[in-house]
Design a protein around this motif. Structure first.
Motif, PDB file in Angstrom:
ATOM      1  N   HIS A 316       1.014  -1.016  -0.002  1.00  0.00           N
ATOM      2  CA  HIS A 316       0.152   0.053   0.035  1.00  0.00           C
ATOM      3  C   HIS A 316       0.806   1.179  -0.160  1.00  0.00           C
ATOM      4  O   HIS A 316       1.935   1.524   0.917  1.00  0.00           O
ATOM      5  N   ASN A 318       0.239   4.306   0.793  1.00  0.00           N
ATOM      6  CA  ASN A 318       0.142   5.131   1.947  1.00  0.00           C
ATOM      7  C   ASN A 318       1.240   5.283   2.869  1.00  0.00           C
ATOM      8  O   ASN A 318       1.567   6.051   3.752  1.00  0.00           O
ATOM      9  N   VAL A 342      -4.500   4.499   7.009  1.00  0.00           N
ATOM     10  CA  VAL A 342      -5.435   3.929   6.046  1.00  0.00           C
ATOM     11  C   VAL A 342      -6.773   3.751   6.965  1.00  0.00           C
ATOM     12  O   VAL A 342      -6.511   3.326   8.204  1.00  0.00           O
ATOM     13  N   ARG A 347      -9.431  -2.829   3.059  1.00  0.00           N
ATOM     14  CA  ARG A 347      -8.324  -2.078   2.385  1.00  0.00           C
ATOM     15  C   ARG A 347      -7.241  -3.066   2.087  1.00  0.00           C
ATOM     16  O   ARG A 347      -6.545  -3.820   2.914  1.00  0.00           O
ATOM     17  N   VAL A 349      -3.788  -4.490   1.484  1.00  0.00           N
ATOM     18  CA  VAL A 349      -2.478  -3.697   1.733  1.00  0.00           C
ATOM     19  C   VAL A 349      -1.468  -4.394   1.034  1.00  0.00           C
ATOM     20  O   VAL A 349      -0.372  -3.577   0.823  1.00  0.00           O
TER      21      VAL A 349
END
Length: 685
Positions: A316, A318, A342, A347, A349
């Motif tokens: 991910h 982020n 997050v 989600r 990852v």
């Protein structure tokens, strides 16, 4: 013929009529040709370079006698043969996907003057067969079918069809299709690949397949196979991991495994697949900060004896920091991410790449620790029931099924697509060999048709000498699949050897002097009643002192009778050489160009080259070609023409700055060396 009219030039036949439609007599009566009597007050015609002037007033063409040339035409590749009807035919030895080069030569000359190409195109396909590869199918996988087209004779080398087949199945009461690609050129094999509609996987069931060909309205193979459809698990049909938002109730990591069968590659020991790792944050928390995860730590857990992790991807973006956990043990793969945040119900990852051997394997994900944006941390170190795979629900360890792929079918075909062998071994030609190739399809939806796989069994065939015509079946296999290929063997049924002249006489001079020269004759080997295959065999004489074989000719050498046999004694004939004397007339012609439409002798420049051809004609109708060493060519006008013998051809050229010659000037002479090489008297040669 009567003398020409004083008011018109001599008639020049059809050429003049074509050049001057009104007629030469009409044209020259108005303007007489130069040098012709002019009894009328009109002036002579002036040369304007027109075809009409040249045709009517130019010099009369010489009678070159080029129509006497002995021509012969045959196929350089021996695909077709001259027949009794005067044409060419393959007989029972037809070809596909090839072309004949029909070359025309002057008899006895090795160099062709012109040729024409006759194609033997591939035939249209008349039959189709199909084999299913994927026997079990899940929604993400593609259906794979292999098909093969062949013509009425079993050749897989067929004319490319206008459209490819289609595979038809029914879903929800409606007909649906999977498209196919066009077949390969020589194998005739093609492949159909496509996804079935999503609705087809709502229940586990068998789906019947039919093949449409040659068009979308024709069912060529009804119900040729059926494929078992695996029902799509509820979690996938609902939209994916935690799509309902209530499937995973707490902050946790979960794994998504393939619910479809995972196949080992051919001869492989492990199969690779992806495990997607998801995260649910605490979306029930009161604040956004509490819903947001800024640090996370997890590890996959699996059976280390059967599986391993080969890497990961799609981390991910982020999070600025990702680290592999150093304390992970065998059967664990742990990751730590931080410096980011997050939030969400599902989600993704990271994606972990795994490799496992054949069998059923349980894989889960352990939620080790996490921290939210408020700094609140937790360390569950638990494997929650948050992973999904082949089953409908969420479990602590989901199952993935890895299985070995198996060859479902092979299609055999000749290496060149021609399912026949034309063998002329009985005539002395080398026996041909047919090589068998195989294309295979496995039950793996991830692998397409494999071309030219290893062949076991009867993978080549060479007919034995004297093998009769007929069908031969070859059984070839690969892995656990096999296929039979039928090959048509074609060989001569009847063979007959003959000669143009069975009696060869002694050749005498024009003054009846005796010589040691005898006539010659052509051999003819006729196959199956009408096909001239003389050039495919070799010949021998029982007594070369009487009759010697030179190529496909028999030359008399001494009085007596000899038996002439084709290769292996497949056919024979007798030739008698007699002492009776026949006097030949030599027919010599010089040609500079020769085509199917025209024979010409045109020395228009010093670069022009013509070729001299001579044969002997006899009062009894016999016509024989002559060997080069039997001829003596003399140049009588060395200031006009040249002569050389090179490469078996008598070349005639023009001397530089030579003046033109009329039709009746003697420039060269040809005599038989057996006559002492002296030029014969007029009318004798």
């Amino acid at each position: 013929p009567p003398p020409p009219s004083p008011h018109a030039p001599p008639s020049r036949g059809a050429g003049a009529a074509a050049a001057c439609p009104p007629g030469c007599a009409h044209w020259t009566s108005l303007s007489p040709c130069p040098g012709r009597p002019n009894t009328e007050p009109q002036p002579h015609a002036a040369s304007d370079g027109s075809p009409c002037f040249e045709a009517c007033c130019g010099p009369a063409a010489c009678d070159l006698g080029l129509g006497d040339l002995l021509l012969e035409t045959y196929d350089a590749g021996h695909l077709v043969f001259s027949d009794l009807a005067g044409g060419f035919s393959p007989g029972a030895f037809g070809e596909v996907g090839r072309a004949s080069s029909l070359q025309t030569r002057v008899r006895g000359d090795a160099t062709p003057w012109y040729s024409s190409v006759v194609p033997w195109p591939a035939a249209e396909a008349s039959s189709v067969r199909a084999a299913l590869g994927t026997t079990t199918l899940a929604r993400p996988q593609q259906l794979r079918v292999m098909y093969q087209l062949r013509d009425a004779s079993g050749n897989s080398l067929v004319r490319q069809p206008a459209s490819a087949p289609q595979v038809r199945y029914r879903d929800g009461g409606a007909d649906r299709t999977v498209s196919c690609g066009l077949p390969d050129g020589s194998s005739g094999v093609g492949e159909c690949v496509g996804l079935l509609s999503r609705g087809a996987f709502a229940t586990e069931r068998e789906v019947t397949l039919s093949l449409l060909w040659p068009d979308a309205a024709t069912v060529a193979l009804p119900s040729f196979a059926s494929v078992r459809l695996q029902r799509e698990p509820s979690w996938s049909a609902a939209g994916g991991w935690n799509a309902h938002r209530a499937s995973v109730a707490a902050v946790a990591f979960g794994a998504v495994l393939p619910f479809e069968d995972v196949f080992l590659a051919a001869s492989g020991r492990r199969a690779s697949f992806d495990v997607a790792v998801y995260l649910r944050t605490d979306m029930d928390a009161a604040s956004r900060a509490a819903q947001t995860i800024s640090v996370g730590k997890f590890q996959l857990v699996f059976d280390a004896a059967a599986c391993e992790v080969t890497g990961d991807s799609g981390r991910h973006p982020n999070f600025g920091t990702w680290d592999t956990l150093p304390d992970s043990r065998a059967g664990e793969y742990g990751l730590l991410f931080m410096n980011g945040n997050v939030r969400g119900h599902a989600r993704r990852v990271v994606t972990v790449r795994m490799s496992c051997g054949a069998g059923r394997h349980l894989i889960g994900v352990q939620t080790l620790a996490y921290s939210d944006q408020d700094g609140v941390s937790a360390s569950p170190r638990a494997v929650f029931a948050t992973s999904v795979g082949r089953e409908d629900g969420y479990v602590a360890r989901a199952e993935v099924f890895v299985k070995a792929s198996q060859d479902r079918a092979v299609f055999a075909y000749p290496a060149d697509g021609r399912a026949y062998l034309n063998t002329f071994a009985s005539l002395g030609q080398a026996a041909p060999t047919l090589s068998v190739k195989l294309d295979s399809i496995s039950d793996s939806p991830d692998e397409g048709r494999t071309r030219d796989v290893g062949c076991a069994g009867e993978c080549s065939y060479t007919p034995a000498a004297g093998a009769p015509s007929g069908a031969v079946s070859l059984l070839a296999s690969h892995g656990g699949a096999s296929d039979e290929l039928t090959v048509q063997v074609r060989s001569p049924t009847t063979v007959r050897l003959s000669v143009d002249d069975a009696t060869l006489s002694a050749v005498g001079c024009h003054h009846d002097a005796a010589t040691d020269m005898y006539q010659s004759t052509r051999l003819r080997l006729t196959v199956d009643g009408s096909l001239d295959m003389t050039r495919l065999s070799t010949y021998s004489s029982s007594d070369p002192r009487i009759a010697e074989v030179v190529g496909s000719r028999v030359v008399g050498r001494g009085v007596g009778t000899a038996t002439i046999s084709a290769f292996g004694g497949v056919a024979s004939t007798t030739v008698t050489v007699e002492a009776a004397v026949l006097q030949p007339s030599l027919v010599s012609r010089i040609v500079t160009s020769l085509s199917a439409e025209k024979r010409a002798q045109s020395f228009t420049s010093e670069a022009s080259v013509g070729y001299l051809f001579t044969f002997a004609a006899y009062a009894n109708g016999d016509v024989h070609t002559l060997e080069d060493d039997a001829l003596n060519v003399s140049v009588l006008a060395a200031d006009r023409v040249t002569h050389t013998l090179a490469g078996g051809r008598h070349a005639v050229g023009v001397v530089p700055d030579a003046r033109a010659a009329s039709c009746d000037e003697e420039l060269m002479s040809v005599a038989l060396t057996a006559f002492g090489g002296a030029p014969p008297p007029p009318g004798a040669a």
